[in-house]
Design a protein around this motif. Structure first.
Motif, PDB file in Angstrom:
ATOM      1  N   THR A   3      13.091 -37.979  41.010  1.00  0.00           N
ATOM      2  CA  THR A   3      13.163 -37.493  39.633  1.00  0.00           C
ATOM      3  C   THR A   3      13.031 -38.700  38.716  1.00  0.00           C
ATOM      4  OG1 THR A   3      14.598 -35.656  40.259  1.00  0.00           O
ATOM      5  CG2 THR A   3      14.588 -36.285  37.937  1.00  0.00           C
ATOM      6  N   VAL A   4      12.126 -38.594  37.745  1.00  0.00           N
ATOM      7  CA  VAL A   4      11.895 -39.695  36.809  1.00  0.00           C
ATOM      8  C   VAL A   4      12.061 -39.184  35.381  1.00  0.00           C
ATOM      9  CG1 VAL A   4      10.359 -40.936  38.380  1.00  0.00           C
ATOM     10  CG2 VAL A   4       9.400 -39.302  36.759  1.00  0.00           C
ATOM     11  N   GLU A   5      12.261 -40.111  34.468  1.00  0.00           N
ATOM     12  CA  GLU A   5      12.376 -39.745  33.060  1.00  0.00           C
ATOM     13  C   GLU A   5      11.071 -39.128  32.579  1.00  0.00           C
ATOM     14  OE1 GLU A   5      15.157 -39.793  31.223  1.00  0.00           O
ATOM     15  OE2 GLU A   5      16.125 -40.406  33.090  1.00  0.00           O
ATOM     16  N   HIS A   6      11.164 -38.340  31.526  1.00  0.00           N
ATOM     17  CA  HIS A   6       9.995 -37.610  31.039  1.00  0.00           C
ATOM     18  C   HIS A   6       8.830 -38.534  30.680  1.00  0.00           C
ATOM     19  CE1 HIS A   6       7.804 -34.186  29.580  1.00  0.00           C
ATOM     20  NE2 HIS A   6       7.525 -34.861  28.476  1.00  0.00           N
ATOM     21  N   ASP A   7       9.108 -39.723  30.133  1.00  0.00           N
ATOM     22  CA  ASP A   7       8.017 -40.624  29.747  1.00  0.00           C
ATOM     23  C   ASP A   7       7.352 -41.291  30.950  1.00  0.00           C
ATOM     24  OD1 ASP A   7      10.218 -42.227  30.298  1.00  0.00           O
ATOM     25  OD2 ASP A   7       9.809 -43.632  28.681  1.00  0.00           O
ATOM     26  N   ALA A   8       7.947 -41.187  32.133  1.00  0.00           N
ATOM     27  CA  ALA A   8       7.373 -41.754  33.354  1.00  0.00           C
ATOM     28  C   ALA A   8       6.740 -40.663  34.224  1.00  0.00           C
ATOM     29  CB  ALA A   8       8.450 -42.488  34.145  1.00  0.00           C
ATOM     30  N   TRP A   9       6.621 -39.457  33.677  1.00  0.00           N
ATOM     31  CA  TRP A   9       6.149 -38.289  34.410  1.00  0.00           C
ATOM     32  C   TRP A   9       4.993 -37.637  33.669  1.00  0.00           C
ATOM     33  CZ3 TRP A   9       5.694 -33.203  32.891  1.00  0.00           C
ATOM     34  CH2 TRP A   9       5.551 -32.235  33.888  1.00  0.00           C
ATOM     35  N   MET A  10       4.073 -37.048  34.421  1.00  0.00           N
ATOM     36  CA  MET A  10       3.066 -36.181  33.799  1.00  0.00           C
ATOM     37  C   MET A  10       2.726 -35.065  34.768  1.00  0.00           C
ATOM     38  SD  MET A  10      -0.656 -38.118  33.711  1.00  0.00           S
ATOM     39  CE  MET A  10      -0.065 -39.415  32.671  1.00  0.00           C
ATOM     40  N   SER A  11       2.299 -33.955  34.209  1.00  0.00           N
ATOM     41  CA  SER A  11       1.932 -32.813  35.037  1.00  0.00           C
ATOM     42  C   SER A  11       0.655 -33.134  35.810  1.00  0.00           C
ATOM     43  CB  SER A  11       1.715 -31.574  34.178  1.00  0.00           C
ATOM     44  OG  SER A  11       0.532 -31.714  33.408  1.00  0.00           O
ATOM     45  N   GLN A  12       0.450 -32.398  36.882  1.00  0.00           N
ATOM     46  CA  GLN A  12      -0.773 -32.591  37.656  1.00  0.00           C
ATOM     47  C   GLN A  12      -1.998 -32.225  36.820  1.00  0.00           C
ATOM     48  OE1 GLN A  12      -0.593 -30.770  41.547  1.00  0.00           O
ATOM     49  NE2 GLN A  12       1.462 -31.560  41.903  1.00  0.00           N
ATOM     50  N   ALA A  13      -1.883 -31.204  35.995  1.00  0.00           N
ATOM     51  CA  ALA A  13      -3.001 -30.803  35.141  1.00  0.00           C
ATOM     52  C   ALA A  13      -3.335 -31.904  34.135  1.00  0.00           C
ATOM     53  CB  ALA A  13      -2.668 -29.501  34.410  1.00  0.00           C
ATOM     54  N   GLU A  14      -2.317 -32.528  33.575  1.00  0.00           N
ATOM     55  CA  GLU A  14      -2.532 -33.622  32.625  1.00  0.00           C
ATOM     56  C   GLU A  14      -3.177 -34.817  33.336  1.00  0.00           C
ATOM     57  OE1 GLU A  14      -0.001 -36.283  29.371  1.00  0.00           O
ATOM     58  OE2 GLU A  14       1.053 -34.840  30.649  1.00  0.00           O
ATOM     59  N   ALA A  15      -2.722 -35.104  34.547  1.00  0.00           N
ATOM     60  CA  ALA A  15      -3.312 -36.195  35.331  1.00  0.00           C
ATOM     61  C   ALA A  15      -4.786 -35.908  35.608  1.00  0.00           C
ATOM     62  CB  ALA A  15      -2.547 -36.394  36.636  1.00  0.00           C
ATOM     63  N   ALA A  16      -5.103 -34.668  35.941  1.00  0.00           N
ATOM     64  CA  ALA A  16      -6.495 -34.280  36.203  1.00  0.00           C
ATOM     65  C   ALA A  16      -7.353 -34.494  34.964  1.00  0.00           C
ATOM     66  CB  ALA A  16      -6.562 -32.825  36.665  1.00  0.00           C
ATOM     67  N   ARG A  17      -6.856 -34.076  33.803  1.00  0.00           N
ATOM     68  CA  ARG A  17      -7.606 -34.266  32.556  1.00  0.00           C
ATOM     69  C   ARG A  17      -7.814 -35.743  32.262  1.00  0.00           C
ATOM     70  NH1 ARG A  17      -4.444 -30.020  30.957  1.00  0.00           N
ATOM     71  NH2 ARG A  17      -2.905 -31.368  29.978  1.00  0.00           N
ATOM     72  N   LEU A  18      -6.766 -36.529  32.420  1.00  0.00           N
ATOM     73  CA  LEU A  18      -6.843 -37.955  32.123  1.00  0.00           C
ATOM     74  C   LEU A  18      -7.812 -38.676  33.057  1.00  0.00           C
ATOM     75  CD1 LEU A  18      -5.439 -39.832  30.087  1.00  0.00           C
ATOM     76  CD2 LEU A  18      -3.817 -40.404  31.864  1.00  0.00           C
ATOM     77  N   LEU A  19      -7.818 -38.287  34.335  1.00  0.00           N
ATOM     78  CA  LEU A  19      -8.699 -38.928  35.310  1.00  0.00           C
ATOM     79  C   LEU A  19     -10.099 -38.324  35.327  1.00  0.00           C
ATOM     80  CD1 LEU A  19      -6.162 -39.257  38.262  1.00  0.00           C
ATOM     81  CD2 LEU A  19      -7.002 -41.097  36.781  1.00  0.00           C
ATOM     82  N   GLY A  20     -10.263 -37.179  34.673  1.00  0.00           N
ATOM     83  CA  GLY A  20     -11.571 -36.528  34.643  1.00  0.00           C
ATOM     84  C   GLY A  20     -11.954 -35.898  35.967  1.00  0.00           C
ATOM     85  N   VAL A  21     -10.954 -35.356  36.666  1.00  0.00           N
ATOM     86  CA  VAL A  21     -11.197 -34.731  37.964  1.00  0.00           C
ATOM     87  C   VAL A  21     -10.632 -33.315  37.967  1.00  0.00           C
ATOM     88  CG1 VAL A  21     -11.133 -36.949  39.179  1.00  0.00           C
ATOM     89  CG2 VAL A  21      -9.042 -35.606  38.999  1.00  0.00           C
ATOM     90  N   ALA A  22     -11.024 -32.551  38.970  1.00  0.00           N
ATOM     91  CA  ALA A  22     -10.486 -31.203  39.139  1.00  0.00           C
ATOM     92  C   ALA A  22      -9.040 -31.284  39.636  1.00  0.00           C
ATOM     93  CB  ALA A  22     -11.330 -30.426  40.132  1.00  0.00           C
ATOM     94  N   LEU A  23      -8.293 -30.250  39.361  1.00  0.00           N
ATOM     95  CA  LEU A  23      -6.892 -30.198  39.778  1.00  0.00           C
ATOM     96  C   LEU A  23      -6.755 -30.342  41.297  1.00  0.00           C
ATOM     97  CD1 LEU A  23      -4.007 -29.919  38.793  1.00  0.00           C
ATOM     98  CD2 LEU A  23      -4.276 -27.439  38.893  1.00  0.00           C
ATOM     99  N   ILE A  24      -7.680 -29.777  42.058  1.00  0.00           N
ATOM    100  CA  ILE A  24      -7.604 -29.911  43.520  1.00  0.00           C
ATOM    101  C   ILE A  24      -7.753 -31.373  43.944  1.00  0.00           C
ATOM    102  CG2 ILE A  24     -10.044 -29.477  43.990  1.00  0.00           C
ATOM    103  CD1 ILE A  24      -8.569 -27.733  46.412  1.00  0.00           C
ATOM    104  N   ARG A  25      -8.513 -32.140  43.188  1.00  0.00           N
ATOM    105  CA  ARG A  25      -8.657 -33.568  43.507  1.00  0.00           C
ATOM    106  C   ARG A  25      -7.337 -34.295  43.298  1.00  0.00           C
ATOM    107  NH1 ARG A  25      -9.917 -37.418  46.518  1.00  0.00           N
ATOM    108  NH2 ARG A  25     -10.669 -39.322  45.566  1.00  0.00           N
ATOM    109  N   VAL A  26      -6.561 -33.888  42.311  1.00  0.00           N
ATOM    110  CA  VAL A  26      -5.228 -34.479  42.112  1.00  0.00           C
ATOM    111  C   VAL A  26      -4.375 -34.197  43.350  1.00  0.00           C
ATOM    112  CG1 VAL A  26      -3.090 -34.378  40.755  1.00  0.00           C
ATOM    113  CG2 VAL A  26      -5.307 -34.437  39.607  1.00  0.00           C
ATOM    114  N   GLY A  27      -4.473 -32.986  43.882  1.00  0.00           N
ATOM    115  CA  GLY A  27      -3.757 -32.659  45.116  1.00  0.00           C
ATOM    116  C   GLY A  27      -4.174 -33.561  46.262  1.00  0.00           C
TER     117      GLY A  27
END
Length: 79
Positions: A3-27
């Motif tokens: 468990t991390v603080e909110h500022d050290a965390w991001m959703s998988q969907a947000e990570a996908a958007r930031l990296l420019g990849v599909a959500l399955i690629r984040v998985g």
């Protein structure tokens, strides 16, 4: 999963958007330990911001050949 603080965390969907990849690629990135899974204080699953930033840096610096090699390796590990 840590468990991390909110500022050290991001959703998988947000990570996908930031990296420019599909959500399955984040998985796949999580399964291959490229992104670090984490929960926010509310218990929502996501990834650490630091691991997404590290992935962004790697993607910016890696050659096309290195990216292809890692994609093939990650795909094989996925199965």
């Amino acid at each position: 999963m840590d468990t991390v603080e909110h500022d050290a965390w991001m959703s998988q969907a947000e990570a996908a958007r930031l990296l420019g990849v599909a959500l399955i690629r984040v998985g796949m990135l999580i399964a291959n330990r490229r992104l670090i899974p984490a929960e926010d204080p509310a218990g929502r699953a996501g990834v650490t911001t630091a691991s997404v930033q590290a992935e962004e840096i790697w993607r910016a610096k890696a050659t096309k050949q290195a990216k292809l090699a890692r994609l093939l390796k990650d795909t094989i590990n996925w199965f």
